[in-house]
Design an enzyme around this catalytic site. Structure first.
Site, short mmCIF file in Angstrom:
data_model
loop_
_atom_site.label_atom_id
_atom_site.label_comp_id
_atom_site.label_asym_id
_atom_site.label_seq_id
_atom_site.Cartn_x
_atom_site.Cartn_y
_atom_site.Cartn_z
N HIS A 155 2.50 -13.25 -4.97
CA HIS A 155 1.41 -13.22 -3.99
C HIS A 155 0.72 -14.59 -3.87
CE1 HIS A 155 -1.89 -11.45 -1.65
NE2 HIS A 155 -1.21 -10.31 -1.62
N SER A 156 1.51 -15.66 -3.86
CA SER A 156 0.92 -16.99 -3.67
C SER A 156 0.46 -17.17 -2.23
CB SER A 156 1.94 -18.08 -4.01
OG SER A 156 2.15 -18.15 -5.40
N TYR A 157 -0.69 -17.83 -2.10
CA TYR A 157 -1.22 -18.22 -0.79
C TYR A 157 -0.86 -19.68 -0.56
CZ TYR A 157 -4.42 -14.13 -0.94
OH TYR A 157 -4.97 -12.87 -1.00
N ARG B 230 0.84 -1.21 0.00
CA ARG B 230 0.00 0.00 0.00
C ARG B 230 0.87 1.25 0.00
NH1 ARG B 230 -2.40 -3.90 3.19
NH2 ARG B 230 -4.55 -4.38 2.58
N ASP C 76 -1.07 -9.03 8.67
CA ASP C 76 -0.94 -8.41 7.35
C ASP C 76 0.15 -7.35 7.46
OD1 ASP C 76 -1.27 -7.67 4.72
OD2 ASP C 76 -3.25 -6.77 4.97
N HIS D 10 -0.86 -2.52 -4.56
CA HIS D 10 -0.35 -3.56 -5.47
C HIS D 10 -0.34 -3.15 -6.94
CE1 HIS D 10 0.16 -6.23 -2.23
NE2 HIS D 10 -0.99 -6.88 -2.24
N GLU E 260 5.20 -12.29 1.23
CA GLU E 260 5.49 -11.34 0.16
C GLU E 260 6.84 -10.68 0.43
OE1 GLU E 260 1.88 -8.83 -0.30
OE2 GLU E 260 0.96 -10.36 0.99
#
Length: 345
Positions: free
Chosen positions: A175-177, A76, A248, A101, A309
């Site tokens: 940005h893989s989960y 951000r 986060d 992003h 990330e």
């Protein structure tokens, strides 16, 4: 070692990399999106350990950034603006009054030029994209290359390279989960994370860095000796509650660590370690993941995955003392993150 190319929706191409241990990684040229990573568990069951859509068409609208390359700036940017050498730049407002992003023209929504390759011990795909001067409000013509390499040691190496003809703001990430239970068998509550980080960045109510770095000591943010993600989800610590119960946050990684992060799922026995030359990482525990998405392994819900990330800090655009996201004109950007997968019996 092998690589398979498949045509999919919207004339996109899917590249599936497979090593000699039957680990495989699938990557779309659209958004550089990792759609699957399949690795064995302690019983040698090979299952997917990242979240991905059941239908590739759903990546066209991907507000959760599943598996995507994120840029120009991951994270951000306060007020959707920044200043370089007394020149102000205005970006898209795409999260309240802030920029997230890379905005609508971010790297997660472009088709990258893809070139697969293979060597004796590796298989991979190189993705290239040119971002025009002024695109998304960012200065400079920027040429970006992201290379995904799968080794026979069950490593996924992600190399980021770029060069700009003007000084610009840039920090890239994937940005893989991740969900090491395999095929979304369980949430990430019981994932055990160890991270070499003494400090994290405090956030305000809009999830924008306040400019303060907080010590992890005696908080649910202390992963130096390892802890379960559930500790933060269930915590009453204000910074955990602020982000809708979880994490986060940007963690500043301690320098010169051979292994920055280790993640373990006890039931499956899967372990993922992360090495990087980036100065920090945002750990995001999918507190705000859209629920009910039709994913490959079932409908999505909160805490179905965790993102790591690796990146510099957008807070550096407005505060001193943070890892900078400024890329000087004609100076090569060269970053690497390595995800290694193993098993504990």
């Amino acid at each position: 070692m092998q690589i398979e190319t498949q045509n999919t929706v919207n004339n996109w191409k899917l590249y599936t990399l497979t090593n000699q241990h039957n680990m495989s990684v699938s990557v779309l040229d659209y958004g550089g999106i990792i759609t699957e990573i399949n690795v064995p568990d302690r019983h040698n069951s090979i299952e997917n350990v990242v979240l991905g859509f059941k239908s590739h068409a759903d990546y066209k609208q991907n507000p959760n950034f599943l598996g995507a390359i994120v840029g120009r700036v991951a994270g951000r940017i306060q007020g959707a603006s920044f200043t370089i050498e007394d020149q102000s730049y205005s970006l898209e407002f795409n999260e309240g009054e802030n920029h997230l992003h890379g905005g609508a023209s971010g790297f997660h929504q472009v088709v990258w030029a893809a070139s697969p390759f293979q060597t004796k011990d590796t298989v991979g795909v190189t993705l290239t994209h040119t971002s025009a001067d002024g695109e998304g409000g960012y200065p400079g013509k920027l040429v970006v290359t992201v290379t995904y390499t799968l080794t026979n040691s069950n490593e996924l190496i992600v190399d980021y390279a770029a060069i700009s003809d003007q000084t610009t703001a840039m920090t890239l990430t994937n940005h893989s989960y991740f969900n090491l239970s395999g095929d979304m068998a369980r949430t990430i509550h019981d994932h055990h994370v160890t991270m070499a980080s003494d400090e994290f960045v405090e956030l305000d109510n809009a999830l924008i860095p306040t400019g303060n770095k907080l010590a992890v000591t005696n908080t649910p943010f202390d992963f130096r000796n390892g802890r379960k993600i559930a500790d933060g989800i269930d915590s009453t610590f204000p910074q955990n509650i602020l982000v809708s119960h979880g994490y986060d946050h940007y963690f500043i990684l301690n320098p010169n660590q051979a292994e920055a992060i280790r993640v373990k799922d006890e039931i499956s026995g899967r372990v993922m370690t992360i090495k990087t030359n980036q100065p920090g990482v945002v750990m995001y525990t999918a507190n705000g993941l859209t629920e009910g998405l039709e994913l490959a392994d079932g409908l999505s819900k909160r805490y179905d995955g965790v993102c790591f990330e690796t990146q510099a800090s957008p807070a550096s655009l407005h505060h001193v003392g943070f890892p900078t996201v400024l890329l000087e004109a004609h100076v090569p950007y060269d970053k690497q993150t390595v995800f290694s997968f193993s098993i504990v019996r």
